[in-house]
Design an enzyme around this catalytic site. Structure first.
Site, PDB file in Angstrom:
ATOM      1  N   HIS A  62       6.888  -9.603   0.996  1.00  9.27           N
ATOM      2  CA  HIS A  62       5.677  -9.567   1.811  1.00  9.27           C
ATOM      3  C   HIS A  62       4.477  -9.192   0.972  1.00  9.27           C
ATOM      4  CE1 HIS A  62       7.523  -5.550   2.022  1.00  9.27           C
ATOM      5  NE2 HIS A  62       6.296  -5.063   2.083  1.00  9.27           N
ATOM      6  N   HIS A 106       0.621  -7.564   1.459  1.00  6.57           N
ATOM      7  CA  HIS A 106      -0.294  -6.842   2.336  1.00  6.57           C
ATOM      8  C   HIS A 106      -1.693  -7.443   2.188  1.00  6.57           C
ATOM      9  CE1 HIS A 106       2.373  -3.177   2.834  1.00  6.57           C
ATOM     10  NE2 HIS A 106       2.897  -3.715   1.745  1.00  6.57           N
TER      11      HIS A 106
HETATM   12  P1  AMP Z   1       6.338  -1.925   1.465  1.00  8.01           P
HETATM   13  O1  AMP Z   1       7.764  -2.430   1.499  1.00  8.01           O
HETATM   14  O2  AMP Z   1       6.171  -0.670   0.689  1.00  8.01           O
HETATM   15  O3  AMP Z   1       5.371  -2.991   1.027  1.00  8.01           O
HETATM   16  O4  AMP Z   1       5.926  -1.492   2.916  1.00  8.01           O
HETATM   17  C1  AMP Z   1       6.429  -2.050   4.085  1.00  8.01           C
HETATM   18  C2  AMP Z   1       5.320  -2.150   5.099  1.00  8.01           C
HETATM   19  O5  AMP Z   1       5.870  -2.637   6.298  1.00  8.01           O
HETATM   20  C3  AMP Z   1       4.621  -0.830   5.420  1.00  8.01           C
HETATM   21  O6  AMP Z   1       3.219  -1.001   5.273  1.00  8.01           O
HETATM   22  C4  AMP Z   1       5.018  -0.564   6.873  1.00  8.01           C
HETATM   23  O7  AMP Z   1       4.005   0.079   7.587  1.00  8.01           O
HETATM   24  C5  AMP Z   1       5.288  -1.958   7.379  1.00  8.01           C
HETATM   25  N1  AMP Z   1       6.230  -2.037   8.485  1.00  8.01           N
HETATM   26  C6  AMP Z   1       7.457  -1.432   8.577  1.00  8.01           C
HETATM   27  N2  AMP Z   1       8.052  -1.788   9.733  1.00  8.01           N
HETATM   28  C7  AMP Z   1       7.218  -2.634  10.376  1.00  8.01           C
HETATM   29  C8  AMP Z   1       7.278  -3.345  11.619  1.00  8.01           C
HETATM   30  N3  AMP Z   1       8.330  -3.260  12.446  1.00  8.01           N
HETATM   31  N4  AMP Z   1       6.224  -4.129  11.956  1.00  8.01           N
HETATM   32  C9  AMP Z   1       5.152  -4.221  11.142  1.00  8.01           C
HETATM   33  N5  AMP Z   1       5.038  -3.590   9.953  1.00  8.01           N
HETATM   34  C10 AMP Z   1       6.059  -2.795   9.576  1.00  8.01           C
END
Ligand code: AMP
Length: 140
Positions: free
Chosen positions: A102, A104
């Site tokens: 993913h 951001h």
């Molecule tokens: P990272 O893997 O460090 O890039 O972060 C994962 C991102 O996913 C974080 O910003 C979380 O806030 C976000 N996140 C986790 N669970 C969910 C969810 N169910 N829906 C939307 N965002 C999520």
């Protein structure tokens, strides 16, 4: 490192858990981050499995980046952002917590710092930001 098909974003893709979706095409999905580090913080993922930038195919990356650019332009137009920060974390040591690739997309405003990670957002505010992003995508 192998791909875990039960990671939370794979479950969102299968419709097993809800997400505030803002855009999708054949290859990618964009939805709102539930712990927004900036107003309008959203995430872009490929619909096909890969952990992160290390195992992604060129085709997955190309498709995701096309949608990242679409979302970046939409947060500028729809939220009146003055800039955009794009982040991607790979593997735990790289800061990754969810192991489905993913990116951001973080709308930025002059003088406004990113909030710390891990703070749940207000779901009504997130929904309102999502609506403005969707409208900007439709307006093109
Ligand atoms: P990272 O893997 O460090 O890039 O972060 C994962 C991102 O996913 C974080 O910003 C979380 O806030 C976000 N996140 C986790 N669970 C969910 C969810 N169910 N829906 C939307 N965002 C999520």
């Amino acid at each position: 490192m192998s791909y875990d098909p039960d990671n939370i974003f794979a479950r969102i893709l299968r419709g097993e858990i809800p997400a505030t979706r803002v855009y999708e095409d054949d290859d990618t999905l964009a939805f709102m981050d539930i712990m927004p580090r900036a107003d309008g913080h959203c995430l872009v993922i490929p619909k096909t499995p890969c952990r992160n930038i290390l195992d992604a195919s060129p085709e997955q990356l190309a498709a995701v980046m096309r949608t990242v650019q679409k979302l970046a332009r939409a947060v500028m137009a729809g939220l009146g952002a003055q800039g955009v920060t794009v982040q991607q974390f790979s593997e735990a040591a790289g800061g990754q917590e969810v192991f489905h690739l993913h990116f951001h997309v973080l709308p930025r405003f002059e003088g406004v710092k990113l909030r710390p990670p891990g703070q749940p957002g207000d779901m009504d505010e997130i929904a309102a930001h999502a609506e403005r992003i969707r409208a900007a995508i439709v307006a093109g």
